[in-house]
Motif scaffolding. Structure first.
Motif, short mmCIF file in Angstrom:
data_model
loop_
_atom_site.label_atom_id
_atom_site.label_comp_id
_atom_site.label_asym_id
_atom_site.label_seq_id
_atom_site.Cartn_x
_atom_site.Cartn_y
_atom_site.Cartn_z
N UNK A 1 0.52 -1.10 -0.11
CA UNK A 1 -0.14 -0.03 0.25
C UNK A 1 0.91 1.67 -0.30
N UNK A 2 1.92 1.21 -0.35
CA UNK A 2 3.29 2.16 -0.83
C UNK A 2 4.26 2.51 0.79
N UNK A 3 3.98 2.20 1.56
CA UNK A 3 4.18 2.36 2.93
C UNK A 3 5.91 1.13 3.79
N UNK A 4 6.60 2.20 4.65
CA UNK A 4 7.32 1.44 4.37
C UNK A 4 7.17 0.79 6.85
N UNK A 5 7.64 -0.57 6.35
CA UNK A 5 7.33 -1.26 8.02
C UNK A 5 9.46 -1.22 8.37
N UNK A 6 8.61 -1.86 9.78
CA UNK A 6 10.71 -1.63 10.01
C UNK A 6 9.91 -2.31 11.93
N UNK A 7 11.15 -3.33 11.80
CA UNK A 7 10.51 -4.49 13.00
C UNK A 7 11.74 -4.36 13.83
N UNK A 8 11.69 -4.28 15.47
CA UNK A 8 12.73 -3.92 15.92
C UNK A 8 12.70 -5.53 17.64
N UNK A 9 14.20 -6.05 17.43
CA UNK A 9 14.04 -6.70 17.99
C UNK A 9 14.43 -6.68 19.47
N UNK A 10 14.94 -7.52 20.55
CA UNK A 10 16.50 -7.12 21.35
C UNK A 10 17.31 -7.64 21.10
N UNK A 11 17.75 -8.94 20.48
CA UNK A 11 18.99 -8.55 20.50
C UNK A 11 19.81 -8.69 18.72
N UNK A 12 21.06 -8.70 18.62
CA UNK A 12 21.20 -8.46 17.40
C UNK A 12 21.17 -10.08 16.45
N UNK A 13 21.31 -11.01 17.38
CA UNK A 13 21.26 -12.56 17.01
C UNK A 13 19.57 -12.57 16.31
N UNK A 14 19.03 -12.30 17.38
CA UNK A 14 17.45 -11.87 16.91
C UNK A 14 17.12 -11.40 16.59
N UNK A 15 17.65 -10.42 16.26
CA UNK A 15 17.76 -9.30 14.49
C UNK A 15 17.62 -10.14 13.73
N UNK A 16 18.92 -10.56 13.56
CA UNK A 16 19.97 -11.39 12.44
C UNK A 16 18.77 -12.67 11.46
N UNK A 17 18.55 -13.46 13.02
CA UNK A 17 17.40 -14.18 12.37
C UNK A 17 15.90 -13.64 11.61
N UNK A 18 15.30 -12.91 12.24
CA UNK A 18 14.01 -12.57 11.62
C UNK A 18 14.76 -11.90 10.49
N UNK A 19 15.23 -10.73 10.05
CA UNK A 19 15.51 -10.97 8.75
C UNK A 19 16.32 -12.06 7.50
N UNK A 20 16.74 -13.06 7.85
CA UNK A 20 16.91 -13.52 6.94
C UNK A 20 15.83 -14.78 6.82
N UNK A 21 14.78 -14.53 7.90
CA UNK A 21 13.57 -15.21 7.72
C UNK A 21 12.36 -14.19 6.84
N UNK A 22 12.28 -12.86 7.07
CA UNK A 22 11.61 -12.22 6.12
C UNK A 22 12.20 -12.24 4.55
N UNK A 23 13.06 -11.90 4.95
CA UNK A 23 14.15 -11.25 3.10
C UNK A 23 14.37 -12.75 2.39
N UNK A 24 14.21 -14.44 3.35
CA UNK A 24 13.48 -15.30 2.31
C UNK A 24 12.41 -15.56 2.02
N UNK A 25 11.29 -14.69 2.54
CA UNK A 25 10.39 -14.76 2.25
C UNK A 25 9.14 -13.39 1.08
N UNK B 1 15.21 -16.51 23.12
CA UNK B 1 16.93 -17.01 21.55
C UNK B 1 16.43 -16.63 20.55
N UNK B 2 17.54 -17.16 19.60
CA UNK B 2 17.15 -17.51 17.74
C UNK B 2 16.57 -19.04 18.02
N UNK B 3 16.30 -19.52 16.82
CA UNK B 3 16.07 -20.73 16.56
C UNK B 3 17.22 -21.54 16.32
N UNK B 4 17.49 -22.52 17.07
CA UNK B 4 18.44 -23.86 17.12
C UNK B 4 17.40 -25.08 16.28
#
Length: 678
Positions: A300-324, A535-538
């Motif tokens: 719909x023409x907007x940007x989105x932001x997702x904030x996570x409490x730790x770097x490793x969790x943010x990296x996990x989210x970024x990988x999952x979202x980019x893949x999707x 924590x992250x998914x292992x």
């Protein structure tokens, strides 16, 4: 309201040095001093005979000194002063250690109050506090202190602040009608009695009044936030592109995911900004729902932001979202504190010109350099780890953006409505197909070797595991800290394997490095405290052993267990405990009987009250001075009803009768980012 009180340095005995000491306690005004409530009390009000003293507990004994103190030098640096007192029935041996000043003040044949622990055979008190009996017995406050300040110094300052409050004759912020309806004393009486109680009934009444006032203030602020959000103009979402998003998913969403998407998209298409809590069990698929909402906002023409409490969790989210989302042409940018400067500049530019449509990051997203082109959706993961100010700062980078906050801590709905009073709630109450429940067993410490054998079996099969220890407080010699267990196992029982250590006193970068190594498969077994709770998914982690499991609440045990069972392999959690009390045994039975986080949350609520759901930071709520969210649920419910009734007729708290309440709300929320109330 408090501005009519004199400054602290106008009080007797408070000079520059004392001001600095008070400042270390967060006390910078008379108002702060009056709200610096005692951490406990010593009851000198009801002296007992020494022979009736409670076993092992401090008490007050009134007695006459029948011998003068005698000096006994035991060794260099230790001098004892001994005397005998008589309480009318028994003789009591009094011993003072290295206290010549007090010993010199004691006079034979005079009456004193002795406060301390009475020991028997013979009756004795070691190092009691002593006061002349010519003063009336009382309940004495014990204050949180800092170096250089004694409780008596704080007492003296508080007495002056109370006297100033009496002279100021300030109006009570709670209208008389509310006080009468809820059986509350007036504020001046409450402050006098909380600091210097006449008796236990007066103390209870004072605490009730002050707790109610604080919780009412909290609820008024939260409800005003909600009213403010309801009047704000939201980012316009005209197209529901959920169907297009679902085609990107490599799996069919659960009914709960589909329902949460529908609820949230309906909010986003409404006439006010979405403000929704998405709570679901570990592994229930919250990230997929967040991805769907980001997709709708971006389409719909907007940007989105997702904030996570730790770097490793943010990296996990970024990988999952980019893949999707990358196959749909959506650009994802990852911004961390550790991101190299040149890369940060690129991300800043991409967010500012809109070429990066979805930003994923940690607190780095709050940086002043981060400017969005059209921020329409803000998502916060494990939102209780962020304060109100931080969430407001990110939201302020857009114009009243839609907000989704996610929590993996299942919370009974009644509690969630209080905790997140400004949010609508979506619940993911089913797991994706193929996700296996974690088999859970409770065993005694005599089975520890068998549990370790089971860990070894998994490690030999190429799996990974966790060994979790409770946080050990000073003096708890019966528990083994994670550091000692790691040293023992890495050089002994598991010397042939690659072990890692993770605990809360490590620096953030160290913790991230250990978790990253574990995620890459470079460690076989992680010895940890509860820092792995979120924590992250292992996917390769299939075994967890929790030492002294009785030390954890059910909700926490469930969060810990959620670190395994993330992959396709059958997973196991073993709880080691020798606890004999029935409540602890019942908690462990519940863990063995079910993997349903919401059932566990309900059981925990029944067993322990709501304390497990309110951590030290109180899930981002303003810091409270006296109310205890885990113990004051009844008053919280009363306060919530009262807040609804007040705002129904006076939503802005403009009425003269509510002026004091408006000031209280502004003061409480100013400390955590009052912009949300403006």
């Amino acid at each position: 309201m408090w501005e009519h009180l004199p400054p602290l340095d106008s009080f007797k005995g408070i000079g520059t040095k004392r001001l600095e000491q008070f400042a270390r306690l967060g006390i910078r005004s008379a108002a702060d001093l009056l709200q610096h409530f005692p951490r406990g009390y010593e009851d000198w009000s009801a002296p007992v005979l020494a022979c009736d003293a409670p076993l092992g507990e401090p008490c007050c004994v009134r007695a006459t000194l029948i011998t003068s103190p005698t000096t006994h030098r035991i060794r260099k640096g230790l001098t004892l002063y001994k005397c005998v007192a008589f309480d009318g029935l028994s003789r009591i041996q009094i011993t003072l250690f290295n206290n010549p000043y007090l010993a010199e003040k004691l006079r034979r044949d005079e009456d004193y109050y002795f406060y301390g622990v009475v020991t028997t055979a013979p009756l004795a008190m070691a190092s009691p506090q002593i006061e002349p009996a010519d003063r009336p017995p009382r309940i004495r406050p014990l204050y949180p202190l800092t170096e250089g300040l004694s409780s008596r110094m704080v007492e003296g300052a508080v007495r002056q602040a109370l006297e100033a409050l009496r002279k100021a004759a300030l109006p009570d912020p709670l209208p008389l009608e509310i006080r009468q309806k809820n059986d509350l004393c007036d504020r001046l009486t409450a402050l006098e009695q909380i600091h210097f109680p006449t008796d236990h009934l007066s103390l209870a009444a004072a605490r009730k009044r002050l707790v109610f006032e604080e919780l009412l203030t909290l609820q008024l602020g939260m409800l005003q936030m909600r009213l403010h959000q309801h009047t704000a103009v939201p980012p316009t979402i005209t197209r529901d592109t959920t169907a297009e998003f679902l085609q990107l998913l490599p799996f069919s969403p659960t009914n709960a995911q589909a329902r949460a998407l529908r609820e949230a998209v309906a909010d986003m298409r409404g006439d006010k900004p979405m403000n929704r809590l998405l709570q679901g069990d570990v592994g229930s698929g919250k990230t997929a729902v967040a991805a769907g909402l980001a997709f709708v906002a971006i389409r719909n023409g907007w940007q989105a932001a997702l904030m996570a409490p730790t770097e490793i969790l943010a990296e996990q989210h970024a990988r999952s979202l980019e893949k999707l989302l990358a196959p749909a042409g959506i650009t994802v940018g990852l911004l961390l504190g550790s991101t190299p400067a040149a890369q940060k500049r690129q991300i800043y530019a991409g967010l500012a010109d809109g070429s990066i449509q979805l930003a994923v990051g940690t607190h780095a997203l709050l940086s002043a350099q981060v400017q969005f082109n059209r921020l329409g959706l803000v998502i916060t993961d494990e939102q209780h780890r962020f304060g109100v100010t931080q969430r407001a700062t990110l939201s302020a980078k857009g114009v009243t953006p839609h907000r989704l906050v996610m929590s993996a801590t299942p919370i009974p709905r009644t509690l969630a409505l209080i905790l997140y009073g400004d949010l609508d709630i979506s619940v993911l109450d089913e797991l994706p197909p193929g996700r296996q429940p974690v088999a859970t067993y409770a065993v005694g410490s005599d089975k520890r070797e068998r549990a370790y054998n089971y860990i070894q079996k998994h490690l030999d099969e190429g799996k990974q595991g966790y060994l979790v220890c409770p946080l050990v407080e000073e003096g708890e010699s019966d528990l083994t800290p994670a550091t000692q267990l790691f040293e023992r196992l890495s050089t002994g029982r598991f010397a042939a394997y690659r072990l890692g250590l993770l605990h809360g006193r490590m620096k953030g970068a160290q913790k991230d490095a250990v978790m990253a190594a574990f995620a890459r498969g470079e460690l076989d077994l992680l010895v940890s405290t509860t820092v792995i709770e979120v924590g992250v998914d292992i996917p390769n982690a299939a075994i967890m052993v929790i030492e002294n499991a009785e030390r954890f609440g059910l909700a926490q045990l469930h969060q810990l267990r959620g670190r395994v069972g993330r992959g396709k392999a059958a997973s196991t959690c073993i709880l080691i405990s020798d606890a004999q009390n029935e409540e602890a045994k019942r908690r462990l039975r519940v863990m063995c009987d079910t993997n349903d986080g919401f059932r566990i949350a309900d059981e925990d609520l029944k067993l322990r009250g709501p304390g497990d759901f309110f951590g030290h930071r109180q899930h981002g709520l303003p810091q409270l001075h006296i109310a205890d969210l885990s113990a004051d649920m009844g008053l919280l419910s009363q306060a919530q009803h009262t807040a609804h009734a007040i705002l129904a007729t006076d939503p802005a708290l403009d009425a003269p009768a509510h002026r004091g309440l408006a000031e209280l709300v502004a003061h409480l929320y100013d400390r955590v980012g009052g912009s949300e109330l403006n």
